[in-house]
Motif scaffolding. Structure first.
Motif, mmCIF file in Angstrom:
data_model
loop_
_atom_site.group_PDB
_atom_site.id
_atom_site.type_symbol
_atom_site.label_atom_id
_atom_site.label_comp_id
_atom_site.label_asym_id
_atom_site.label_seq_id
_atom_site.Cartn_x
_atom_site.Cartn_y
_atom_site.Cartn_z
ATOM 1 N N ALA A 25 36.413 50.474 35.393
ATOM 2 C CA ALA A 25 37.661 50.338 34.644
ATOM 3 C C ALA A 25 38.470 49.152 35.158
ATOM 4 O O ALA A 25 39.049 48.392 34.376
ATOM 5 N N ARG A 26 38.513 48.983 36.483
ATOM 6 C CA ARG A 26 39.257 47.862 37.049
ATOM 7 C C ARG A 26 38.617 46.531 36.662
ATOM 8 O O ARG A 26 39.315 45.568 36.328
ATOM 9 N N ARG A 27 37.288 46.509 36.663
ATOM 10 C CA ARG A 27 36.590 45.286 36.265
ATOM 11 C C ARG A 27 36.888 44.957 34.804
ATOM 12 O O ARG A 27 37.143 43.806 34.457
ATOM 13 N N ASP A 28 36.874 45.978 33.941
ATOM 14 C CA ASP A 28 37.160 45.765 32.523
ATOM 15 C C ASP A 28 38.591 45.270 32.323
ATOM 16 O O ASP A 28 38.847 44.376 31.499
ATOM 17 N N ARG A 29 39.538 45.860 33.076
ATOM 18 C CA ARG A 29 40.930 45.414 32.960
ATOM 19 C C ARG A 29 41.079 43.970 33.399
ATOM 20 O O ARG A 29 41.770 43.182 32.747
ATOM 21 N N ASN A 30 40.430 43.617 34.484
ATOM 22 C CA ASN A 30 40.522 42.241 34.974
ATOM 23 C C ASN A 30 39.873 41.259 34.007
ATOM 24 O O ASN A 30 40.388 40.166 33.773
ATOM 25 N N ALA A 37 44.496 35.665 29.161
ATOM 26 C CA ALA A 37 45.090 34.461 29.750
ATOM 27 C C ALA A 37 44.574 33.207 29.042
ATOM 28 O O ALA A 37 45.338 32.281 28.760
ATOM 29 N N VAL A 38 43.280 33.200 28.732
ATOM 30 C CA VAL A 38 42.704 32.057 28.015
ATOM 31 C C VAL A 38 43.339 31.924 26.633
ATOM 32 O O VAL A 38 43.698 30.819 26.199
ATOM 33 N N ILE A 39 43.497 33.045 25.940
ATOM 34 C CA ILE A 39 44.110 33.022 24.607
ATOM 35 C C ILE A 39 45.543 32.501 24.691
ATOM 36 O O ILE A 39 45.985 31.717 23.841
ATOM 37 N N GLU A 40 46.278 32.916 25.710
ATOM 38 C CA GLU A 40 47.640 32.413 25.901
ATOM 39 C C GLU A 40 47.647 30.908 26.122
ATOM 40 O O GLU A 40 48.494 30.183 25.563
ATOM 41 N N LEU A 41 46.720 30.417 26.939
ATOM 42 C CA LEU A 41 46.644 28.974 27.205
ATOM 43 C C LEU A 41 46.285 28.211 25.938
ATOM 44 O O LEU A 41 46.844 27.138 25.665
ATOM 45 N N PHE A 42 45.354 28.755 25.153
ATOM 46 C CA PHE A 42 45.021 28.139 23.872
ATOM 47 C C PHE A 42 46.264 28.075 22.986
ATOM 48 O O PHE A 42 46.536 27.056 22.340
ATOM 49 N N ASP A 53 43.969 27.513 36.395
ATOM 50 C CA ASP A 53 45.060 27.925 35.497
ATOM 51 C C ASP A 53 44.801 29.322 34.940
ATOM 52 O O ASP A 53 45.726 30.129 34.817
ATOM 53 N N VAL A 54 43.548 29.579 34.603
ATOM 54 C CA VAL A 54 43.185 30.898 34.078
ATOM 55 C C VAL A 54 43.420 31.967 35.145
ATOM 56 O O VAL A 54 43.964 33.043 34.864
ATOM 57 N N ALA A 55 43.009 31.667 36.359
ATOM 58 C CA ALA A 55 43.196 32.626 37.453
ATOM 59 C C ALA A 55 44.675 32.891 37.700
ATOM 60 O O ALA A 55 45.104 34.037 37.851
ATOM 61 N N ASP A 56 45.478 31.826 37.746
ATOM 62 C CA ASP A 56 46.919 31.994 37.973
ATOM 63 C C ASP A 56 47.560 32.819 36.867
ATOM 64 O O ASP A 56 48.375 33.714 37.128
ATOM 65 N N ARG A 57 47.212 32.519 35.631
ATOM 66 C CA ARG A 57 47.830 33.200 34.502
ATOM 67 C C ARG A 57 47.423 34.673 34.433
ATOM 68 O O ARG A 57 48.238 35.534 34.082
ATOM 69 N N SER A 58 46.178 34.962 34.776
ATOM 70 C CA SER A 58 45.664 36.328 34.649
ATOM 71 C C SER A 58 45.965 37.198 35.862
ATOM 72 O O SER A 58 45.913 38.430 35.775
ATOM 73 N N GLY A 59 46.256 36.560 36.995
ATOM 74 C CA GLY A 59 46.451 37.324 38.220
ATOM 75 C C GLY A 59 45.147 37.777 38.838
ATOM 76 O O GLY A 59 45.131 38.636 39.726
ATOM 77 N N VAL A 60 44.038 37.203 38.378
ATOM 78 C CA VAL A 60 42.703 37.522 38.889
ATOM 79 C C VAL A 60 42.243 36.362 39.762
ATOM 80 O O VAL A 60 42.522 35.200 39.455
ATOM 81 N N LEU A 62 40.161 33.396 41.521
ATOM 82 C CA LEU A 62 39.262 32.392 40.963
ATOM 83 C C LEU A 62 37.802 32.837 41.113
ATOM 84 O O LEU A 62 36.983 32.649 40.212
ATOM 85 N N ARG A 63 37.511 33.442 42.245
ATOM 86 C CA ARG A 63 36.152 33.930 42.481
ATOM 87 C C ARG A 63 35.763 34.978 41.444
ATOM 88 O O ARG A 63 34.631 34.983 40.934
ATOM 89 N N SER A 64 36.703 35.861 41.113
ATOM 90 C CA SER A 64 36.416 36.909 40.128
ATOM 91 C C SER A 64 36.218 36.330 38.729
ATOM 92 O O SER A 64 35.398 36.830 37.954
ATOM 93 N N VAL A 65 36.976 35.295 38.404
ATOM 94 C CA VAL A 65 36.807 34.650 37.092
ATOM 95 C C VAL A 65 35.357 34.227 36.917
ATOM 96 O O VAL A 65 34.727 34.483 35.869
ATOM 97 N N TYR A 66 34.786 33.599 37.946
ATOM 98 C CA TYR A 66 33.400 33.138 37.857
ATOM 99 C C TYR A 66 32.400 34.277 38.040
ATOM 100 O O TYR A 66 31.224 34.128 37.712
ATOM 101 N N ARG A 67 32.853 35.409 38.559
ATOM 102 C CA ARG A 67 31.965 36.566 38.644
ATOM 103 C C ARG A 67 31.822 37.218 37.268
ATOM 104 O O ARG A 67 30.767 37.734 36.911
ATOM 105 N N TYR A 68 32.893 37.177 36.486
ATOM 106 C CA TYR A 68 32.857 37.783 35.158
ATOM 107 C C TYR A 68 32.192 36.874 34.122
ATOM 108 O O TYR A 68 31.609 37.366 33.148
#
Length: 210
Positions: A25-30, A37-42, A53-60, A62-68
């Motif tokens: 559930a936590r992974r899905d939320r993140n 966050a990407v949609i907001e930036l778009f 920027d995606v990591a900062d905006r999402s609160g996730v 940077l490592r997790s961004v590339y894990r997902y």
């Protein structure tokens, strides 16, 4: 002294499933937070993604961004797909040929403008990336065909009454007027208001189909 009771594996309580479910559930939320966050930036006009920027905006992290997501292109595709699915109901238009031509024109113009206003930012990002991304290009083409079929079904009485040569000219023109690109040209380049855009489309469609 009593001997401690040992539970069998079949009856022993286990917290393994809740732990796994919690992590999922936590992974899905993140993951959803990253996509949002990407949609907001778009939406803010930042079509070229920067992972930080995606990591900062999402609160996730940077490592997790590339894990997902394998890379930024996969991330962009997923965000565009999420937004497209989210607003798909806005494109719905009953295959109903009842009503006058003016009423049907009003109906489809209203539905298309409502849809394009909602998905404009991600649609622009998809168009920009489609030139180098076959997956996005295919998605855009499938969407175009779906919307074109909607137009042909709604205006079948008028289009079917035309001679084949005339229909071959009029039908593509009607479909073109109702594309996102036409909407974007009127709203962003010509800087027309929503009401002005609606008026231009209604009048031009009426001329083509009358």
């Amino acid at each position: 002294m009593s001997t401690p009771t040992t539970r069998s594996p079949a009856t022993a309580p286990s917290d393994e499933t809740p732990t796994v479910d919690g992590r999922t559930a936590r992974r899905d939320r993140n993951r959803d937070a990253v996509l949002d966050a990407v949609i907001e930036l778009f939406t803010e006009g930042q079509v070229e993604l920067v992972a930080a920027d995606v990591a900062d905006r999402s609160g996730v992290s940077l490592r997790s961004v590339y894990r997902y997501f394998d890379d930024l292109e996969a991330l962009a595709r997923a965000a565009i797909a999420r937004q497209t699915e989210r607003f798909a109901p806005l494109a719905a238009l009953a295959d109903d040929r009842s009503g006058t031509l003016d009423e049907r024109i009003e109906r489809i113009v209203y539905v298309r403008l409502r849809l394009y206003e909602a998905v404009g930012a991600t649609r622009r990002a998809a168009i920009q990336r489609a030139a180098t991304n076959p997956i996005l290009a295919d998605q855009l083409e499938r969407t175009r065909l779906l919307l074109d079929r909607q137009v042909e079904a709604l205006f079948a009485p008028e289009l079917d009454a035309l001679e084949p040569a005339e229909r071959a000219t009029v039908a593509p023109a009607v479909e073109l007027l109702l594309t996102f690109e036409s909407f974007d040209q009127l709203r962003r380049t010509r800087r027309l208001s929503g009401a002005e855009t609606r008026r231009v489309l209604r009048a031009t469609l009426a001329r083509l189909l009358t």
